[in-house]
Design a protein around this motif. Structure first.
Motif, PDB file in Angstrom:
ATOM      1  N   THR A   1       0.836  -1.196   0.000  1.00 49.81           N
ATOM      2  CA  THR A   1       0.000   0.000   0.000  1.00 49.81           C
ATOM      3  C   THR A   1       0.871   1.246   0.000  1.00 49.81           C
ATOM      4  O   THR A   1       2.066   1.190   0.306  1.00 49.81           O
ATOM      5  N   ARG A   2       0.276   2.372  -0.348  1.00 48.43           N
ATOM      6  CA  ARG A   2       0.948   3.655  -0.236  1.00 48.43           C
ATOM      7  C   ARG A   2       1.072   4.052   1.232  1.00 48.43           C
ATOM      8  O   ARG A   2       0.369   3.542   2.096  1.00 48.43           O
ATOM      9  N   LYS A   3       1.960   5.017   1.507  1.00 45.43           N
ATOM     10  CA  LYS A   3       2.208   5.446   2.877  1.00 45.43           C
ATOM     11  C   LYS A   3       1.218   6.484   3.385  1.00 45.43           C
ATOM     12  O   LYS A   3       1.250   6.830   4.567  1.00 45.43           O
ATOM     13  N   SER A   4       0.361   6.987   2.523  1.00 45.31           N
ATOM     14  CA  SER A   4      -0.534   8.060   2.944  1.00 45.31           C
ATOM     15  C   SER A   4      -1.487   7.591   4.036  1.00 45.31           C
ATOM     16  O   SER A   4      -1.793   6.402   4.165  1.00 45.31           O
TER      17      SER A   4
ATOM     18  N   LEU B   1      -3.273   3.858   4.170  1.00 45.33           N
ATOM     19  CA  LEU B   1      -3.042   2.964   5.303  1.00 45.33           C
ATOM     20  C   LEU B   1      -4.347   2.614   6.002  1.00 45.33           C
ATOM     21  O   LEU B   1      -4.548   1.466   6.428  1.00 45.33           O
TER      22      LEU B   1
ATOM     23  N   THR C   1      -6.052   0.008   3.910  1.00 51.64           N
ATOM     24  CA  THR C   1      -5.379  -1.293   4.014  1.00 51.64           C
ATOM     25  C   THR C   1      -5.646  -1.939   5.362  1.00 51.64           C
ATOM     26  O   THR C   1      -5.826  -3.161   5.456  1.00 51.64           O
TER      27      THR C   1
ATOM     28  N   ILE D   1       1.614  -5.501   6.485  1.00 49.27           N
ATOM     29  CA  ILE D   1       1.355  -4.374   5.590  1.00 49.27           C
ATOM     30  C   ILE D   1       2.696  -3.771   5.174  1.00 49.27           C
ATOM     31  O   ILE D   1       3.505  -3.383   6.020  1.00 49.27           O
TER      32      ILE D   1
ATOM     33  N   LYS E   1       4.635  -0.863   3.150  1.00 43.32           N
ATOM     34  CA  LYS E   1       4.379   0.507   2.725  1.00 43.32           C
ATOM     35  C   LYS E   1       5.309   0.914   1.574  1.00 43.32           C
ATOM     36  O   LYS E   1       6.506   0.634   1.610  1.00 43.32           O
TER      37      LYS E   1
ATOM     38  N   GLU F   1       6.393   4.277  -1.015  1.00 43.85           N
ATOM     39  CA  GLU F   1       6.320   5.698  -1.349  1.00 43.85           C
ATOM     40  C   GLU F   1       6.344   5.781  -2.868  1.00 43.85           C
ATOM     41  O   GLU F   1       7.399   5.659  -3.492  1.00 43.85           O
TER      42      GLU F   1
ATOM     43  N   ASP G   1       3.471  10.112  -4.730  1.00 46.48           N
ATOM     44  CA  ASP G   1       3.627  10.622  -3.369  1.00 46.48           C
ATOM     45  C   ASP G   1       4.873  11.487  -3.235  1.00 46.48           C
ATOM     46  O   ASP G   1       4.871  12.487  -2.514  1.00 46.48           O
TER      47      ASP G   1
END
Length: 328
Positions: free
Chosen positions: A11-14, A18, A21, A39, A41, A43, A47
């Motif tokens: 998943t993205r870090k945003s 999160l 997810t 999970i 993460k 970037e 992003d």
């Protein structure tokens, strides 16, 4: 699946990604006994580059999806979380499938105003003299259609970042080194605001009759390798049939129209019992030209419905609007 082996979801870090997810993980833990979830993460390019228009990176797919997809293909992840609206619908994804779609969050768009700005004043002025920030070509086109006097400005960032920039009066840097803003208002997905705990900032919710959502808006998709049948079996435990039918119908519109990342295309399907309804639209970038089509069909044949609505749009001249917006 080996109980000792973690089920890795990329998943993205945003903050919003999160939260989405974590929701997948929560549902999997509730329905798949003994599953161990990790999970991972990322970037993504979208992003790290908060200045350029997403077109530079190949649209949302290149900016937010491609890196995580590559990790799934390489076997570094069992699955990847995406906001469905970020996944290109006009191209094949060799080796990958959507293993699950979660039940749909509220799909609509909302207006977020800077502190001290009156909604009544904004609506009475029909946006004249105000700056609305967005990076979505669909929202920009609808904003110009609904508020002819408004100035739409390029505005980037995760959901919580955009609200922070709005509140602080921060100007948006542009790829050429210039700046725009500050913004007076933003148009954002209601579901995104809710995911980051800022639902109270929505000053006005646009009805679908005024602003159709993006295709797939409000739906979380979980992608996995097509050949990984064990992962597909696990993800099926959290798949929502209604959300999948709506997603299939809406994304078929993108497929038939061959809409690119700069196309102001919208589509929204709803289910009522065994019936599926779909409305889709195509706009030019100014919002001045607008084509819309609606149909209803059996809920168990969503792609046929999406294809029929797309063909209606093409018969009304949608191809010309899409071609005009294609990057040169």
């Amino acid at each position: 699946m080996d109980a000792a082996k973690p089920f890795r979801i990329g998943t993205r870090k945003s903050t919003m990604a999160l939260a989405q997810t974590e929701e997948i993980a929560r549902r999997l833990r509730a329905r798949v006994p003994g599953i161990l979830i990790e999970i991972v993460k990322f970037e993504t390019t979208g992003d790290t580059d908060q200045t350029s228009k997403l077109l530079k990176h190949g649209g949302k797919g290149g900016a937010f999806v491609a890196q995580i997809r590559d990790a799934v293909r390489a076997g570094a992840l069992e699955a990847a979380m995406h906001s469905l609206k970020d996944m290109p619908g006009n191209e094949d994804t060799p080796g990958l499938v959507i293993g699950a779609t979660l039940s749909r969050d509220p799909p609509g768009d909302v207006l977020v105003l800077r502190p001290g700005l009156s909604l009544d004043g904004f609506l009475r002025a029909r946006g004249k003299g105000f700056k609305i920030g967005t990076n979505a070509v669909r929202r920009a086109a609808y904003a110009r259609r609904l508020f002819p006097g408004v100035e739409v400005i390029h505005f980037r960032g995760a959901a919580d970042t955009r609200v922070r920039k709005l509140d602080s009066g921060e100007r948006q840097r542009l790829p050429d080194g210039g700046e725009v803003g500050p913004a007076d208002a933003l148009i954002m997905a209601r579901s995104g605001l809710e995911r980051v705990g800022l639902a109270s900032r929505a000053s006005y919710e646009f009805p679908a009759s005024d602003m159709l959502p993006a295709v797939g808006q409000g739906i979380v998709a979980v992608e996995c390798a097509a050949h990984d049948f064990e992962t597909r079996r696990i993800l099926a435990a959290v798949d929502d049939a209604d959300a999948r039918a709506c997603a299939d119908a809406e994304r078929e519109v993108l497929w038939v129209l061959n809409g690119h990342c700069n196309s102001p295309i919208a589509g929204f399907a709803t289910i009522d019992g065994a019936a599926l309804s779909l409305t889709a639209s195509v706009l030019d970038e100014t919002g001045g030209l607008f084509i819309e089509a609606s149909r209803e069909g059996p809920a168990d044949r969503p792609r046929e419905l999406g294809r029929a609505v797309a063909l209606d749009l093409l018969a009304k001249g949608a191809a010309d609007l899409i071609e005009r917006s294609r990057p040169r």
